[in-house]
Scaffold this active site. Structure first.
Site, PDB file in Angstrom:
ATOM      1  N   HIS A  64       0.872  -1.188   0.000  1.00 27.14           N
ATOM      2  CA  HIS A  64       0.000   0.000   0.000  1.00 27.14           C
ATOM      3  C   HIS A  64       0.906   1.234   0.000  1.00 27.14           C
ATOM      4  CE1 HIS A  64      -3.505  -2.513   0.439  1.00 27.14           C
ATOM      5  NE2 HIS A  64      -2.859  -3.193   1.362  1.00 27.14           N
ATOM      6  N   GLU A  71      -9.626   2.360   8.999  1.00 31.43           N
ATOM      7  CA  GLU A  71     -10.884   1.779   9.494  1.00 31.43           C
ATOM      8  C   GLU A  71     -11.223   2.224  10.921  1.00 31.43           C
ATOM      9  OE1 GLU A  71      -8.508  -0.103   7.858  1.00 31.43           O
ATOM     10  OE2 GLU A  71      -9.454  -1.785   6.823  1.00 31.43           O
ATOM     11  N   THR A 100      -9.014  -0.893   1.511  1.00 36.63           N
ATOM     12  CA  THR A 100     -10.388  -0.634   1.949  1.00 36.63           C
ATOM     13  C   THR A 100     -10.867   0.732   1.474  1.00 36.63           C
ATOM     14  OG1 THR A 100      -9.546  -1.559   4.020  1.00 36.63           O
ATOM     15  CG2 THR A 100     -11.847  -0.872   3.989  1.00 36.63           C
ATOM     16  N   HIS A 196      -8.117  -9.972  -2.024  1.00 39.90           N
ATOM     17  CA  HIS A 196      -7.981  -9.915  -0.562  1.00 39.90           C
ATOM     18  C   HIS A 196      -8.987 -10.894   0.023  1.00 39.90           C
ATOM     19  CE1 HIS A 196      -8.330  -8.007   3.526  1.00 39.90           C
ATOM     20  NE2 HIS A 196      -9.572  -8.446   3.379  1.00 39.90           N
ATOM     21  N   HIS A 225      -3.309 -13.235   1.798  1.00 46.63           N
ATOM     22  CA  HIS A 225      -3.600 -13.389   3.240  1.00 46.63           C
ATOM     23  C   HIS A 225      -4.014 -14.829   3.573  1.00 46.63           C
ATOM     24  CE1 HIS A 225      -3.588  -9.085   2.799  1.00 46.63           C
ATOM     25  NE2 HIS A 225      -4.854  -8.957   2.507  1.00 46.63           N
ATOM     26  N   ARG A 228      -3.874 -16.432   7.072  1.00 48.39           N
ATOM     27  CA  ARG A 228      -4.672 -15.741   8.096  1.00 48.39           C
ATOM     28  C   ARG A 228      -5.100 -16.690   9.222  1.00 48.39           C
ATOM     29  NH1 ARG A 228      -7.455 -11.087   7.869  1.00 48.39           N
ATOM     30  NH2 ARG A 228      -7.277 -10.747   5.629  1.00 48.39           N
ATOM     31  N   ASP A 286       2.316  -6.856   2.187  1.00 48.70           N
ATOM     32  CA  ASP A 286       1.171  -6.018   2.595  1.00 48.70           C
ATOM     33  C   ASP A 286       1.707  -4.756   3.288  1.00 48.70           C
ATOM     34  OD1 ASP A 286      -1.514  -5.412   2.622  1.00 48.70           O
ATOM     35  OD2 ASP A 286      -2.001  -6.658   4.361  1.00 48.70           O
ATOM     36  N   SER A 290      -2.554  -1.178   7.651  1.00 53.44           N
ATOM     37  CA  SER A 290      -2.666  -0.981   9.101  1.00 53.44           C
ATOM     38  C   SER A 290      -2.801  -2.339   9.780  1.00 53.44           C
ATOM     39  CB  SER A 290      -3.883  -0.117   9.429  1.00 53.44           C
ATOM     40  OG  SER A 290      -5.068  -0.750   8.987  1.00 53.44           O
TER      41      SER A 290
HETATM   42 ZN    ZN Z   1      -5.734  -7.173   2.027  1.00 52.40          ZN
END
Ligand code: ZN
Length: 390
Positions: A64, A71, A100, A196, A225, A228, A286, A290
């Site tokens: 990013h 968020e 996002t 994602h 991800h 996860r 990534d 955040s």
């Molecule tokens: Zn993502």
């Protein structure tokens, strides 16, 4: 001939093990790899690679670069990436993406930041779109964005199985993938769809449905991800068995790991042990996403920022802690992402490839020198080149 550089006697992992070799490069390109390349001349710069490994610069498929998150309110928008965030971590090629937030973060800003990082020395490409469907674009059309805008090589990260996604149905995802696919075909790019995958129980079911009910191959999608949690990792291995790619995220924090996230290095080792070919396995940082910290009542109590440098650290961890052979760990962060992304000059050391190179200690794997497009960015672990505002 400009800037002829000859690295002598390094142990070259290209990423395959080539043993001790000399590597000659000029301008942005590798000219030759071979034994005893003995040249002389006033403009030749010779580097002694004894006691070191020479590796391809890393290819990070999700960063990013303009910041992410947000968020938890405007004050939780993470900052932009700096040049040395990548170079000190051995990353010389990266793909910038929104996340996002496609409202206060824009594709035009993303392209400008990518241009800045390219000027500063990196190789940077971007995904059009964001988490949401219908996709944000610059031209109004996904195919046109990929065909007409050089830096766009695909679309993403489109969110599925996540409360922050647009809750797309299979038909919507099929149309989006076909538009990206056509854009890629017409422009000679990957046209890849970065996905994602959130914490939702549907995991990869939507992608499996798209592949089952359409003519779009699994290889059009690049889900990330996947480490996860264990259930998602299992789903990822089943997806790989259908020909799909699997990407692990290396940025993490103690809370994510305590909640069941599998370290990317460990997830990579598990997939390899289960027979998933390394040609379908990658890791990405990534970076600048955040990493929120919540208390037991779910209130936001802190915020960390994903680090591009976590990619190289995870590669080293795979080798040193999980006994993954260096060639395989390295392939997952160089050649495989370069192939998935259609970047033919990246992720390998060979005559004609781009001069993106890392000299690292042959014992500790600590990064000594980094060359990006033939320019030395890091020497003895210290940046020689800094970003405009660093
Ligand atoms: Zn993502």
């Amino acid at each position: 001939m400009n800037n002829l550089t000859l690295i002598k006697n390094a142990h070259v992992f290209a990423p395959q093990d080539l043993g001790r070799q000399d590597v000659l490069f000029a301008g942005q390109q590798i000219l030759a790899v071979g034994h005893h390349l003995d040249l002389q001349g006033d403009t030749l710069h010779v580097v002694d690679g004894s006691g070191k490994l020479l590796l391809p610069g890393l290819v990070d498929s999700l960063v990013h670069i303009t910041g992410g998150g947000g968020e938890g309110g405007f004050h939780t928008r993470t900052p932009q990436m700096n040049l040395t965030d990548a170079t000190l971590g051995g990353v010389t090629t990266l793909i910038g993406a929104l996340g996002t937030d496609a409202t206060t973060r824009t594709l035009t800003d993303l392209l400008a930041k990518a241009g800045a990082l390219c000027t500063e020395g990196l190789s940077v490409y971007c995904y059009t779109g964001s988490y949401q469907i219908p996709a944000r674009t610059i031209t109004g059309n996904i195919t046109d964005d990929i065909v007409l805008i050089d830096k766009f090589i695909g679309i993403g990260e489109v969110a599925i199985a996540d409360h922050r996604s647009s809750q797309p149905c299979a038909k919507e995802l099929m149309r989006l993938a076909s538009e990206a696919r056509i854009g890629g075909m017409l422009s000679g790019k990957a046209g890849i769809v970065s996905i994602h995958v959130g914490e939702g129980a549907s995991r990869l079911a939507l992608l499996e449905q798209v592949v089952r009910e359409s003519d779009i191959p699994a290889s059009q999608f690049y889900p990330t991800h996947i480490n996860r949690n264990l259930d998602l990792l299992e789903a990822g291995m089943a997806w790989a068995a259908q020909g799909g790619f699997v990407d692990m995220t290396t940025s993490t924090n103690a809370q994510f790991l305590a909640e069941g996230e599998i370290p990317a290095a460990k997830a990579l080792a598990m997939c390899l042990q289960r027979g998933v070919p390394v040609s379908q396995l990658t890791m990405s940082s990534d970076g600048n996403a955040s990493l929120p910290l919540f208390d037991s009542q779910g209130r936001l109590i802190g915020l960390e920022v994903g680090q591009v440098a976590s990619l190289y650290q995870a590669m080293v961890e795979a080798v040193q802690q999980y006994n993954v052979p260096l060639t395989q760990a390295l392939t997952s962060v160089t050649l495989t992402p370069a192939r998935i992304l259609g970047l033919t000059g990246k992720g390998r050391i060979a005559s004609g490839a781009d001069a993106d190179l890392l000299l690292v200690d042959d014992d500790t794997l600590a990064i000594d020198s980094v060359y990006a497009k033939g320019r030395q960015m890091v020497a003895e672990g210290v940046p020689l080149v800094k970003g405009t505002f660093e």
